[in-house]
Design a protein around this motif. Structure first.
Motif, short mmCIF file in Angstrom:
data_model
loop_
_atom_site.label_atom_id
_atom_site.label_comp_id
_atom_site.label_asym_id
_atom_site.label_seq_id
_atom_site.Cartn_x
_atom_site.Cartn_y
_atom_site.Cartn_z
N LEU A 4 46.22 46.59 41.67
CA LEU A 4 45.99 46.35 40.07
C LEU A 4 46.41 44.91 39.63
CD1 LEU A 4 47.24 49.33 40.96
CD2 LEU A 4 47.70 49.51 38.44
N LYS A 5 45.35 44.33 38.75
CA LYS A 5 45.68 43.00 38.39
C LYS A 5 45.47 43.06 37.06
CE LYS A 5 43.42 40.31 42.03
NZ LYS A 5 42.19 39.61 42.50
N ASN A 6 46.58 42.66 36.29
CA ASN A 6 46.90 42.56 34.72
C ASN A 6 46.50 43.85 34.20
OD1 ASN A 6 47.86 39.82 35.03
ND2 ASN A 6 45.75 39.09 35.09
N VAL A 7 46.63 44.95 34.44
CA VAL A 7 46.23 46.10 33.87
C VAL A 7 46.95 46.60 32.71
CG1 VAL A 7 46.02 48.59 34.52
CG2 VAL A 7 45.35 47.21 36.15
N SER A 8 46.37 46.72 31.54
CA SER A 8 47.13 47.32 30.30
C SER A 8 46.33 48.49 29.94
CB SER A 8 47.17 46.01 29.22
OG SER A 8 47.93 45.05 29.77
N ILE A 62 41.15 47.18 38.62
CA ILE A 62 41.66 47.93 39.70
C ILE A 62 40.92 47.75 40.92
CG2 ILE A 62 42.69 50.18 40.79
CD1 ILE A 62 43.53 50.88 37.88
N TYR A 63 41.18 47.29 41.99
CA TYR A 63 40.39 47.46 43.20
C TYR A 63 40.98 48.21 44.03
CZ TYR A 63 38.84 43.11 41.21
OH TYR A 63 38.42 41.78 40.63
N PHE A 64 39.90 49.17 44.73
CA PHE A 64 40.09 50.15 45.62
C PHE A 64 39.31 49.60 46.99
CE2 PHE A 64 39.33 53.95 48.12
CZ PHE A 64 40.30 54.53 48.33
N GLU A 65 40.38 49.47 47.75
CA GLU A 65 39.58 48.83 49.12
C GLU A 65 38.76 47.53 48.88
OE1 GLU A 65 40.93 49.80 51.83
OE2 GLU A 65 40.71 52.32 51.99
N GLY A 66 39.24 46.81 48.04
CA GLY A 66 38.42 45.72 47.63
C GLY A 66 37.51 45.84 46.63
N GLU A 68 35.94 47.07 42.92
CA GLU A 68 36.31 46.94 41.60
C GLU A 68 35.92 48.50 40.96
OE1 GLU A 68 34.67 44.00 39.08
OE2 GLU A 68 35.90 45.02 37.49
N THR A 69 36.85 48.94 40.08
CA THR A 69 36.57 50.37 40.01
C THR A 69 36.55 50.46 38.26
OG1 THR A 69 38.89 50.74 39.53
CG2 THR A 69 38.07 51.14 41.50
N ASN A 233 40.27 49.49 55.86
CA ASN A 233 38.83 49.31 55.74
C ASN A 233 38.20 48.99 54.57
OD1 ASN A 233 39.16 51.92 54.67
ND2 ASN A 233 37.82 52.96 55.95
N ASN A 234 37.20 48.46 54.25
CA ASN A 234 36.48 48.05 53.31
C ASN A 234 35.61 48.66 52.70
OD1 ASN A 234 38.62 46.00 52.56
ND2 ASN A 234 37.49 44.51 53.90
N THR A 235 35.57 50.20 52.76
CA THR A 235 34.61 50.78 52.18
C THR A 235 35.21 51.95 51.09
OG1 THR A 235 34.86 52.60 53.74
CG2 THR A 235 33.17 50.91 54.15
N MET A 236 34.39 52.12 50.18
CA MET A 236 34.77 53.22 49.11
C MET A 236 33.66 54.08 49.06
SD MET A 236 35.99 52.69 45.13
CE MET A 236 34.25 52.28 44.68
N SER A 237 33.81 55.16 49.27
CA SER A 237 32.58 56.21 49.04
C SER A 237 32.78 57.15 47.81
CB SER A 237 32.61 57.34 50.27
OG SER A 237 31.56 58.24 49.97
N LEU A 238 31.71 56.94 46.91
CA LEU A 238 31.47 57.95 45.80
C LEU A 238 30.38 59.10 45.87
CD1 LEU A 238 32.30 55.58 42.81
CD2 LEU A 238 33.97 57.03 44.12
N GLU A 239 30.19 59.18 47.12
CA GLU A 239 29.21 59.95 47.48
C GLU A 239 29.51 61.53 47.16
OE1 GLU A 239 26.86 60.86 50.98
OE2 GLU A 239 26.87 58.47 51.00
#
Ligand code: ADP
Ligand code: MG
Length: 705
Positions: A4-8, A62-66, A68-69, A233-239
């Motif tokens: 989380l980076k500077n999340v408000s 917010i980054y999930f496994e690198g 951005e979300t 690992n650096n994958t995010m699956s939104l399938e």
């Protein structure tokens, strides 16, 4: 894993903005068991919701496994949760109406597994959390600890990387709480476990990290133990994994069956709607069934070339004038053709069938059903109205070749006049017609006239006219109530309103009789001599011309066909009016039933919320809700239909359902009911998404809305 980076986050309620989170910077890794602590209202739950894509945030990334979300839409958030997050809440977010097994099977089914696989796997997992003995118990029957075990089993079934727990022991006694915490640790393995709690002591034994929140800010972040090294690992699956088609249907049915009280209530509401729909249908169909001749029931035969001539003053017609018209056929004293008589088929039989018919010498245009035209005197051909040909309470074919007799007026005796040799149907007749071989016999004519004598009434001088009932007797007498004694009384007799004649009767007064009676000598009934023509039927190709000519002579001319056309136009207008009213009624019903049913479905919001929290996306949940409502509506439509048919067939004995309800109409009814249910379901579905997943899941919609 998550950064989380500077999340408000801000909450805006009625224009008032409150702070949820301020400038949060965190890095959370797999293998950690993170205790998030802080005072009540400090923002713990908010943080958890933001991390797990339950809630949105306004600032920061917010980054999930690198990855951005921040671009996530609603669907992405739902899918993200399905693929990566499992929840354990204070208020046990299981579906109470499902069994333990059904609850644990859910994530497996949503992952695209079939029922059998899901059942097998779920059983093994339930064994791991020590709930095997309760596998068939519904959520409502479980203790708090057991519910939480069920939730943990479900989380295991999801096999998600993140386990998000919000006050998981909040409602449990301390011993059960400890058991649950230990179980969480057991299943944690290399997951990221986030535990929100205001009671840090309970989780201190398992926590690897402690984060303290105050006023939406991180005020403390301590690593307590060395965390396990886990490969990143650096994958995010939104399938979206495809859910089996049959799963939707099974879940919908499960929802219907697991909440019997709500289902019965919904079915009842739907049944009322179905019933009203059926009644509207019937009213419309009965309307369209009466096709014509409401205008004048005396004109039963409505052929194009037929016209009826008479005089308003009931005087005889001049045959010479009639003969000046170009005609194909002329039929004198035509009321023989327009008067209904009751005939009985096989009058010697034990069960005579009686039927109202008119007599005609004219060959009415008709289509043959069975038999032949009459070849001899005393033979008749029966022409039935078109609308009777497909099913009527009476089996016309059964009277072929049987003797028929005319019921004598006011007597239960029949005079045999011949037999029926053939049957046909015609669009031109309103009542059944018996067509004779040649000229109708004088016996039959006599019976017609006898039957018409009932059109008799007496007129009291300066007073009202009284209708009289006929009584067969051995004398001619008019019996009046005593109060009319001494008053002048005139008696008028008509034959079918055409021919007026006078009769000599003795007057008697009797206290007993409430209404006037006319006794007539049954041996020697006084019948008029009809030597003149009072009414004639002309069959001519020049209806317009003949009509104009005869009207010039001062005659009245009726063309029954014109009335048929007029009547059918009126009927059509009424039919459309009915249709419009029916549609309006259905629209009103839609809103009324929606209001009632939405109460029922609002109480199911928590269940739908649970499904959403498990990552069902809008489209998928929509399918279930729609199938559920459709199933309910369908069951109700069938039940209503059955009840309706039973009620209808036991209360009316003239028409059977078959006259109105053919396959197409039944189909139309079901289609209308399905469309109706579908619209209601659509509306519910839309409403479900007016609220965020955490409010629906906590069942707050039911209360707020
Ligand atoms: P905690 O879980 O630490 O008790 P929450 O995260 O639930 O606290 O709430 C943090 C703050 O945000 C509180 O002041 C609460 O009133 C506010 N808040 C939480 N949810 C909402 C909401 N939906 N709308 C407005 N304010 C909210
Ligand atoms: Mg909270």
């Amino acid at each position: 894993m998550i950064e989380l980076k500077n999340v408000s986050k801000y909450y805006t309620n009625n224009g008032v903005v409150t702070l949820g989170l301020r400038n949060i910077n965190l890095k959370l890794n797999q293998g950690e068991i993170v205790a998030i602590t802080g005072d009540s209202g400090s923002g713990k739950s908010t943080l958890l919701n933001v991390i797990t894509a339950v809630d949105t945030y306004e600032e920061g990334e917010i980054y999930f496994e690198g990855n951005e979300t921040s671009y996530f839409n609603q669907n992405d958030m739902d899918t993200f949760r399905k693929n990566y997050v499992s929840f354990i809440f204070q208020n046990y977010n299981i579906i109470d109406s499902y069994t333990v097994l059904e609850n644990v099977m859910l994530p497996l089914l949503l992952a695209g597994k079939n029922h059998e696989e899901a059942r097998k796997e779920a059983k093994e997992i339930i064994d791991k959390v020590g709930l095997s003995k309760r596998i068939k118990h519904k959520g409502t029957k479980l203790s708090g600890g057991e519910k939480q075990r069920c939730v943990i089993a479900r989380a295991l079934a999801s096999d998600s990387m993140i386990l998000a727990c919000d006050e998981p022991t909040g409602n449990l006694d301390s011993q059960t709480g400890e058991e649950i915490i230990r179980l969480i640790q057991e299943v944690a393995k290399d997951k990221l476990v986030l535990i929100v709690t205001h009671n840090y002591n309970q989780v201190s034994s398992i926590a690897t990290r402690r984060i303290k929140i105050a006023d939406g800010e991180v005020v403390e972040d301590i690593h307590l133990q060395e965390q396990q090294e886990v490969e990143e690992n650096n994958t995010m699956s939104l399938e979206e994994r495809k859910v089996k088609k049959s799963t939707y249907l099974k879940l919908a049915l499960q929802n219907v069956l697991s909440t019997p009280k709500k289902t019965i209530f919904s079915i009842t509401v739907f049944m009322v709607i179905s019933f009203i729909t059926l009644i509207l249908f019937l009213m419309m169909l009965e309307r369209s069934y009466e096709t014509y001749s409401d205008a004048n029931h005396n004109y039963n035969l409505q052929a194009e070339d037929r016209m009826i001539v008479y005089r308003m003053d009931h005087q005889a017609l001049d045959e010479e004038i009639l003969n000046k018209v170009k005609y194909d056929e002329i039929y004198y004293n035509a009321f023989y053709e327009e008067t209904k008589l009751t005939i009985a088929c096989d009058p010697q039989g034990n069960y005579p069938i009686s039927l109202d018919v008119c007599f005609s010498e004219h060959k009415i245009k008709n289509k043959l059903i069975q038999g032949t035209m009459p070849q001899n005197e005393n033979e008749y051909y029966l022409v039935i109205p078109e609308q009777y040909k497909n099913g009527y309470y009476f089996d016309f074919l059964s009277i072929l070749q049987k003797n028929i007799g005319i019921k004598k007026y006011h007597k239960y005796e029949y005079e045999i006049i011949g037999k029926i040799t053939g049957i046909g149907w015609s669009k031109d007749v309103e009542y059944s017609y018996l067509i004779s071989y040649g000229e109708i016999s004088s016996d039959v004519k006599q019976l017609v006239i006898q039957s018409m004598q009932k059109n008799s009434y007496c007129v009291l001088e300066d007073g009202p006219s009284l209708e009289m009932s006929f009584v067969a007797s051995n004398r001619n007498a008019i019996v009046l109530p005593k109060k009319y004694e001494g008053k002048e009384v005139e008696v008028h007799h008509y034959l079918n309103s055409i021919y007026e004649y006078t009769l000599d009767f003795d007057f008697e007064y009797n206290e007993e009789y409430v209404r006037p009676y006319l006794f007539y000598d049954e041996e020697n009934p006084i019948l008029p001599e009809l030597n003149s023509v009072y009414e004639a039927v002309l069959y001519t190709k020049n209806v317009k011309e003949a009509k104009a000519f005869l009207e010039k002579q001062g005659y009245n001319v009726s063309v029954p066909m014109d009335q048929k056309v007029k009547a059918s136009v009126i009927n059509l207008a009424i039919l459309y009016l009915f249709l419009a009213l029916a549609i309006m009624a259905l629209v009103c019903l839609y809103f009324i039933s929606y209001v009632i049913l939405s109460r029922v479905y609002a109480s199911k919001n928590k269940d739908y919320g649970v499904l959403r929290s498990l990552g069902m996306v809008k489209k998928q949940l929509g399918r279930i809700v729609i199938l559920e409502v459709l199933a309910t509506g369908f069951i109700a439509s069938i039940l209503s239909f059955i009840v309706f048919v039973i009620v209808y067939n036991t209360t009316t004995d003239i028409f059977t359902m078959g006259d109105f309800m053919n396959f197409g109409i039944v189909l139309l009814y079901f289609v209308i009911m399905l469309i109706f249910s579908y619209f209601i379901a659509k509306r519910f579905n839309r409403r479900l998404y007016k609220f965020s997943v955490n409010t629906t899941m906590k069942g707050e919609v039911a209360r707020n809305d």
